[in-house]
Motif scaffolding. Structure first.
Motif, PDB file in Angstrom:
ATOM      1  N   PHE A   1       0.806  -1.217   0.000  1.00 12.85           N
ATOM      2  CA  PHE A   1       0.000   0.000   0.000  1.00 12.85           C
ATOM      3  C   PHE A   1       0.840   1.269   0.000  1.00 12.85           C
ATOM      4  O   PHE A   1       0.328   2.347  -0.274  1.00 12.85           O
ATOM      5  CB  PHE A   1      -1.021  -0.040   1.140  1.00 12.85           C
ATOM      6  N   TYR A   2       2.131   1.126   0.285  1.00 17.27           N
ATOM      7  CA  TYR A   2       3.015   2.281   0.174  1.00 17.27           C
ATOM      8  C   TYR A   2       3.437   2.447  -1.283  1.00 17.27           C
ATOM      9  O   TYR A   2       3.546   3.544  -1.798  1.00 17.27           O
ATOM     10  CB  TYR A   2       4.256   2.091   1.053  1.00 17.27           C
ATOM     11  N   ASP A   3       3.647   1.343  -1.950  1.00 13.01           N
ATOM     12  CA  ASP A   3       4.252   1.402  -3.280  1.00 13.01           C
ATOM     13  C   ASP A   3       3.260   1.354  -4.434  1.00 13.01           C
ATOM     14  O   ASP A   3       3.491   1.955  -5.462  1.00 13.01           O
ATOM     15  CB  ASP A   3       5.232   0.227  -3.440  1.00 13.01           C
ATOM     16  N   ILE A   4       2.195   0.610  -4.252  1.00 16.45           N
ATOM     17  CA  ILE A   4       1.301   0.422  -5.401  1.00 16.45           C
ATOM     18  C   ILE A   4       0.107   1.364  -5.257  1.00 16.45           C
ATOM     19  O   ILE A   4      -0.597   1.324  -4.254  1.00 16.45           O
ATOM     20  CB  ILE A   4       0.860  -1.051  -5.501  1.00 16.45           C
ATOM     21  N   ILE A   5      -0.068   2.200  -6.254  1.00 16.60           N
ATOM     22  CA  ILE A   5      -1.192   3.149  -6.185  1.00 16.60           C
ATOM     23  C   ILE A   5      -2.461   2.371  -6.480  1.00 16.60           C
ATOM     24  O   ILE A   5      -2.564   1.671  -7.490  1.00 16.60           O
ATOM     25  CB  ILE A   5      -1.017   4.280  -7.208  1.00 16.60           C
ATOM     26  N   VAL A   6      -3.397   2.509  -5.561  1.00 23.37           N
ATOM     27  CA  VAL A   6      -4.602   1.686  -5.644  1.00 23.37           C
ATOM     28  C   VAL A   6      -5.280   1.699  -7.008  1.00 23.37           C
ATOM     29  O   VAL A   6      -5.671   0.670  -7.535  1.00 23.37           O
ATOM     30  CB  VAL A   6      -5.606   2.166  -4.574  1.00 23.37           C
ATOM     31  N   TRP A   7      -5.399   2.893  -7.589  1.00 24.89           N
ATOM     32  CA  TRP A   7      -6.202   2.990  -8.819  1.00 24.89           C
ATOM     33  C   TRP A   7      -5.477   2.469 -10.047  1.00 24.89           C
ATOM     34  O   TRP A   7      -6.098   2.056 -11.008  1.00 24.89           O
ATOM     35  CB  TRP A   7      -6.570   4.454  -9.103  1.00 24.89           C
TER      36      TRP A   7
ATOM     37  N   LYS B   1       1.009  20.778  11.403  1.00 23.90           N
ATOM     38  CA  LYS B   1      -0.074  20.566  10.450  1.00 23.90           C
ATOM     39  C   LYS B   1      -0.118  19.089  10.027  1.00 23.90           C
ATOM     40  O   LYS B   1      -1.176  18.495   9.876  1.00 23.90           O
ATOM     41  CB  LYS B   1       0.162  21.457   9.237  1.00 23.90           C
ATOM     42  N   LEU B   2       1.066  18.555   9.876  1.00 21.49           N
ATOM     43  CA  LEU B   2       1.164  17.170   9.433  1.00 21.49           C
ATOM     44  C   LEU B   2       0.445  16.227  10.404  1.00 21.49           C
ATOM     45  O   LEU B   2      -0.262  15.312  10.002  1.00 21.49           O
ATOM     46  CB  LEU B   2       2.644  16.810   9.362  1.00 21.49           C
ATOM     47  N   ILE B   3       0.648  16.497  11.686  1.00 21.23           N
ATOM     48  CA  ILE B   3       0.032  15.634  12.691  1.00 21.23           C
ATOM     49  C   ILE B   3      -1.483  15.793  12.675  1.00 21.23           C
ATOM     50  O   ILE B   3      -2.232  14.829  12.753  1.00 21.23           O
ATOM     51  CB  ILE B   3       0.543  15.994  14.113  1.00 21.23           C
ATOM     52  N   LEU B   4      -1.918  17.051  12.578  1.00 18.39           N
ATOM     53  CA  LEU B   4      -3.360  17.279  12.558  1.00 18.39           C
ATOM     54  C   LEU B   4      -3.962  16.667  11.306  1.00 18.39           C
ATOM     55  O   LEU B   4      -5.031  16.069  11.328  1.00 18.39           O
ATOM     56  CB  LEU B   4      -3.669  18.778  12.601  1.00 18.39           C
ATOM     57  N   ASP B   5      -3.241  16.814  10.197  1.00 22.41           N
ATOM     58  CA  ASP B   5      -3.754  16.287   8.940  1.00 22.41           C
ATOM     59  C   ASP B   5      -3.924  14.790   8.986  1.00 22.41           C
ATOM     60  O   ASP B   5      -4.891  14.256   8.483  1.00 22.41           O
ATOM     61  CB  ASP B   5      -2.785  16.613   7.799  1.00 22.41           C
ATOM     62  N   ILE B   6      -2.978  14.128   9.598  1.00 24.24           N
ATOM     63  CA  ILE B   6      -3.041  12.666   9.534  1.00 24.24           C
ATOM     64  C   ILE B   6      -4.223  12.160  10.354  1.00 24.24           C
ATOM     65  O   ILE B   6      -4.844  11.164  10.019  1.00 24.24           O
ATOM     66  CB  ILE B   6      -1.715  11.996   9.940  1.00 24.24           C
ATOM     67  N   GLU B   7      -4.591  12.904  11.377  1.00 26.43           N
ATOM     68  CA  GLU B   7      -5.760  12.523  12.142  1.00 26.43           C
ATOM     69  C   GLU B   7      -7.004  12.563  11.256  1.00 26.43           C
ATOM     70  O   GLU B   7      -7.822  11.666  11.258  1.00 26.43           O
ATOM     71  CB  GLU B   7      -5.916  13.516  13.285  1.00 26.43           C
ATOM     72  N   LYS B   8      -7.069  13.633  10.490  1.00 23.52           N
ATOM     73  CA  LYS B   8      -8.211  13.763   9.583  1.00 23.52           C
ATOM     74  C   LYS B   8      -8.131  12.689   8.503  1.00 23.52           C
ATOM     75  O   LYS B   8      -9.132  12.113   8.114  1.00 23.52           O
ATOM     76  CB  LYS B   8      -8.201  15.146   8.925  1.00 23.52           C
ATOM     77  N   GLU B   9      -6.909  12.466   8.054  1.00 22.01           N
ATOM     78  CA  GLU B   9      -6.726  11.507   6.969  1.00 22.01           C
ATOM     79  C   GLU B   9      -7.207  10.118   7.331  1.00 22.01           C
ATOM     80  O   GLU B   9      -7.626   9.354   6.492  1.00 22.01           O
ATOM     81  CB  GLU B   9      -5.250  11.427   6.592  1.00 22.01           C
ATOM     82  N   PHE B  10      -7.094   9.805   8.605  1.00 22.23           N
ATOM     83  CA  PHE B  10      -7.535   8.489   9.040  1.00 22.23           C
ATOM     84  C   PHE B  10      -8.990   8.277   8.636  1.00 22.23           C
ATOM     85  O   PHE B  10      -9.378   7.227   8.147  1.00 22.23           O
ATOM     86  CB  PHE B  10      -7.380   8.370  10.563  1.00 22.23           C
ATOM     87  N   GLU B  11      -9.785   9.319   8.869  1.00 22.20           N
ATOM     88  CA  GLU B  11     -11.205   9.189   8.514  1.00 22.20           C
ATOM     89  C   GLU B  11     -11.461   9.370   7.034  1.00 22.20           C
ATOM     90  O   GLU B  11     -12.262   8.660   6.457  1.00 22.20           O
ATOM     91  CB  GLU B  11     -12.034  10.215   9.290  1.00 22.20           C
ATOM     92  N   THR B  12     -10.792  10.334   6.438  1.00 26.21           N
ATOM     93  CA  THR B  12     -11.132  10.622   5.050  1.00 26.21           C
ATOM     94  C   THR B  12     -10.313   9.781   4.072  1.00 26.21           C
ATOM     95  O   THR B  12     -10.858   8.946   3.362  1.00 26.21           O
ATOM     96  CB  THR B  12     -10.955  12.116   4.740  1.00 26.21           C
TER      97      THR B  12
ATOM     98  N   TYR C   1      -1.860   8.222   2.663  1.00 25.01           N
ATOM     99  CA  TYR C   1      -1.940   8.069   4.111  1.00 25.01           C
ATOM    100  C   TYR C   1      -0.633   7.500   4.670  1.00 25.01           C
ATOM    101  O   TYR C   1      -0.059   8.013   5.625  1.00 25.01           O
ATOM    102  CB  TYR C   1      -3.112   7.149   4.462  1.00 25.01           C
ATOM    103  N   LEU C   2      -0.165   6.428   4.050  1.00 24.96           N
ATOM    104  CA  LEU C   2       1.078   5.808   4.548  1.00 24.96           C
ATOM    105  C   LEU C   2       2.278   6.731   4.385  1.00 24.96           C
ATOM    106  O   LEU C   2       3.192   6.734   5.206  1.00 24.96           O
ATOM    107  CB  LEU C   2       1.345   4.491   3.823  1.00 24.96           C
ATOM    108  N   GLN C   3       2.251   7.524   3.310  1.00 24.39           N
ATOM    109  CA  GLN C   3       3.364   8.463   3.127  1.00 24.39           C
ATOM    110  C   GLN C   3       3.389   9.491   4.247  1.00 24.39           C
ATOM    111  O   GLN C   3       4.441   9.785   4.800  1.00 24.39           O
ATOM    112  CB  GLN C   3       3.256   9.151   1.762  1.00 24.39           C
ATOM    113  N   SER C   4       2.215  10.024   4.603  1.00 28.85           N
ATOM    114  CA  SER C   4       2.174  11.007   5.696  1.00 28.85           C
ATOM    115  C   SER C   4       2.629  10.346   6.993  1.00 28.85           C
ATOM    116  O   SER C   4       3.361  10.926   7.779  1.00 28.85           O
ATOM    117  CB  SER C   4       0.760  11.535   5.933  1.00 28.85           C
TER     118      SER C   4
END
Ligand code: MSP
Length: 514
Positions: A320-326, A380-391, A402-405
């Motif tokens: 999931f770090y290397d292969i782009i899902v789409w 910002k990075l930390i706050l973003d990743i919290e949001k990223e978990f949901e979105t 997500y994994l990159q962040s």
């Protein structure tokens, strides 16, 4: 009650689960675990598709009776999902009686709705795809573009499903559900396909002696043909819970079968008076070391062997770090080893073991957020990743982003350690307190990173639970439904100060030495 129903495709039972099946199942597992942590009651169904003509051939190649063969394959799949810790809640084997009964009932419902009729026709059929091909889907030399084989010409009399009747309904469904299929470009392909013209499709085949497939309820000389049988397994698997959990929230599959899920499936459901799934996610294909493979070419890398060597966490992180899902991607075995060694062991595990070793040796017994230390980071990075978990993770399915962040924060912590050099601060009385606070702060950061990785790095997650012994932290279990978790993810995420009881015996520099 918030509820969530997620599925993998049911995989053809012609051989053991392979790495591509594992990819889809791991992706589904990440989302299922994330939803559990967000307090959903999750149903997650999977398993095998057995009512397939090719199974007969495969069984005889192995010198086995058909059911003996299928049981053997089922056991192989079960073993793979156990080793890969796929947290499915229900499974379905389409040879089960409950499924046969259900499919028969549904076909009768569609028939009563005037959607099933008998017809004699001539068609082009690709054995590899197990589906018919329109001339414009073939290459200029009249070959199947996926299998590069000439489709067979067949004259048959079979039962058909009136897909054409649902053209307008399907178009309306797409209009009213703009996020029905992810990603958008696949949805656009589907829309373009539907806009051309929807043809009825066959739902039966002539019955042969020894045919173990589902008997067609309207005609003893026929059996139910693939898609009708396979797709309705998503409802069979729910048993009595269908009232609560249907419609599915998310079906996950690769691009190969999105057409069946996005076009045939809604029409079949409308005909049988069922509600339509909310969302479909179609990922790309990947090759292994650049070699193009398809499901009929069994050049397999065994996911069980991989997890035995690199842990499930290593496999999932790489995929999931290397292969782009789409997109289509490549599983490169050298790159995989590199990612495992440098990022998971060298980056993440190195951080955890250095910090917890230093803390254990020096009697640090809590983790704590020091705002001024965090301010040195990119907050910002930390706050973003919290949001990223949901979105990003559970809604937009941006696993890679997500994994990159996440990994970026791991590296920021490693750099913090490098810059602050807590081991030199201990030498002077003046900086000693600061040194303790550095470690407490890093333990806090490890807690945050650990929670944010709780749905994919589950082996390290358990390890850390044991290392940083703390009852709230230890209560989280992504395999169980929410009411079994005493603490909510958010509560633990927001915990700014917490006691830990480091267990020195559990500290290792490298997880592989364990
Ligand atoms: N039995 C049907 C599905 C019925 S669902 C109601 C089927 N089975 S399959 O064994 O062929 O599995 C197809 C799925 O395997 C794909 O949708 C995808 O999830 C996975 N993959 C198979 N080959 C793949 C790649 N090369 N790359 C990534 N995933 C692929 O179709």
């Amino acid at each position: 009650m918030k509820k969530y129903y997620i599925t993998t495709p049911i995989y053809y039972a012609n051989w053991a689960a392979h790495i591509w099946h594992a990819y889809t199942s791991l992706m589904t597992d990440i989302i299922a675990r994330s939803k559990r942590l967000l307090w959903y009651k999750v149903k997650f169904t999977s398993w095998i598709d057995e009512n397939w003509q090719k199974m007969m051939q495969k069984a005889s190649e192995e010198n086995m009776e058909i059911m003996e063969f299928l049981d053997w394959i089922a056991a192989k799949h079960l073993l793979a999902w156990e080793k890969l810790k796929i947290s499915y809640t229900d499974y379905i084997r389409t040879s089960e009686k409950r499924h046969h009964e259900f499919v028969k009932k549904v076909i009768l419902k569609c028939y009563e709705n005037w959607d099933i009729y008998k017809w004699k026709y001539e068609w082009l059929y690709c054995v590899g795809c197990e589906s018919y091909k329109k001339p414009d889907e073939l290459t200029p030399d009249w070959l199947c573009p996926d299998h590069l084989k000439k489709p067979e010409k067949i004259v048959e009399e079979n039962y058909f499903f009136k897909l054409s009747k649902y053209q307008k309904d399907i178009e309306n469904l797409y209009k009213n559900t703009p996020n029905f299929v992810a990603p958008d470009f696949r949805f656009n392909e589907i829309k373009a396909f539907v806009a051309r013209w929807l043809e009825d499709f066959s739902v039966s085949r002539k019955w042969n002696e020894n045919d173990f497939r589902i008997k067609f309820p309207l005609d003893k000389t026929h059996v139910v043909y693939i898609w009708f049988d396979a797709l309705f397994s998503y409802i069979t698997a729910l048993d009595w819970d269908a009232d609560t959990f249907w419609p599915a929230d998310l079906h996950i599959m690769a691009k190969d079968i999105i057409k069946f899920h996005a076009i045939f499936w809604p029409a079949m459901l409308m005909s049988a008076w069922y509600r339509i799934p909310k969302n479909l996610l179609s990922h790309g294909y990947f090759t292994v070391d650049g070699q193009k493979m398809s499901k009929t070419i069994w050049n397999v890398i065994d996911p069980i062997e991989i997890v035995e060597k690199y842990w499930r966490d290593g496999l999932i992180f790489y995929l999931f770090y290397d292969i782009i899902v789409w997109n289509d991607g490549d599983f490169n075995q050298d790159r995989f080893k590199g990612v495992y060694d440098s990022m998971l062991l060298g980056g993440w595990w190195n951080l955890v073991s250095r910090v917890s070793n230093l803390a254990a040796k020096n009697g640090v017994s809590k983790g704590k957020l020091y705002q001024e230390k965090l301010n040195k980071f990119d907050n910002k990075l930390i706050l973003d990743i919290e949001k990223e978990f949901e979105t990003n993770l559970t809604w937009k399915y941006q696993f890679q982003q997500y994994l990159q962040s996440w990994y970026e924060i791991v590296q920021i912590c490693n750099k913090y350690m490098q810059d602050e050099q807590p081991w030199t601060k201990i030498k002077s009385e003046e900086t000693k307190q600061d040194w303790i606070e550095d470690l407490e702060f890093l333990l806090y950061m490890i807690k945050q990173l650990w929670l944010l990785s709780s749905t994919f790095l589950i082996e390290w997650f358990e390890k850390l639970q044991n290392i940083l012994w703390n009852s709230e932290i230890s209560s989280i279990n992504t395999e169980k439904d929410w009411w079994l978790n005493e603490w909510k993810l958010k509560e633990i995420f927001d915990m700014k100060e917490f006691n830990i009881n480091l267990v020195p015996g559990l500290l290792y520099n490298r997880i592989s030495e364990d």
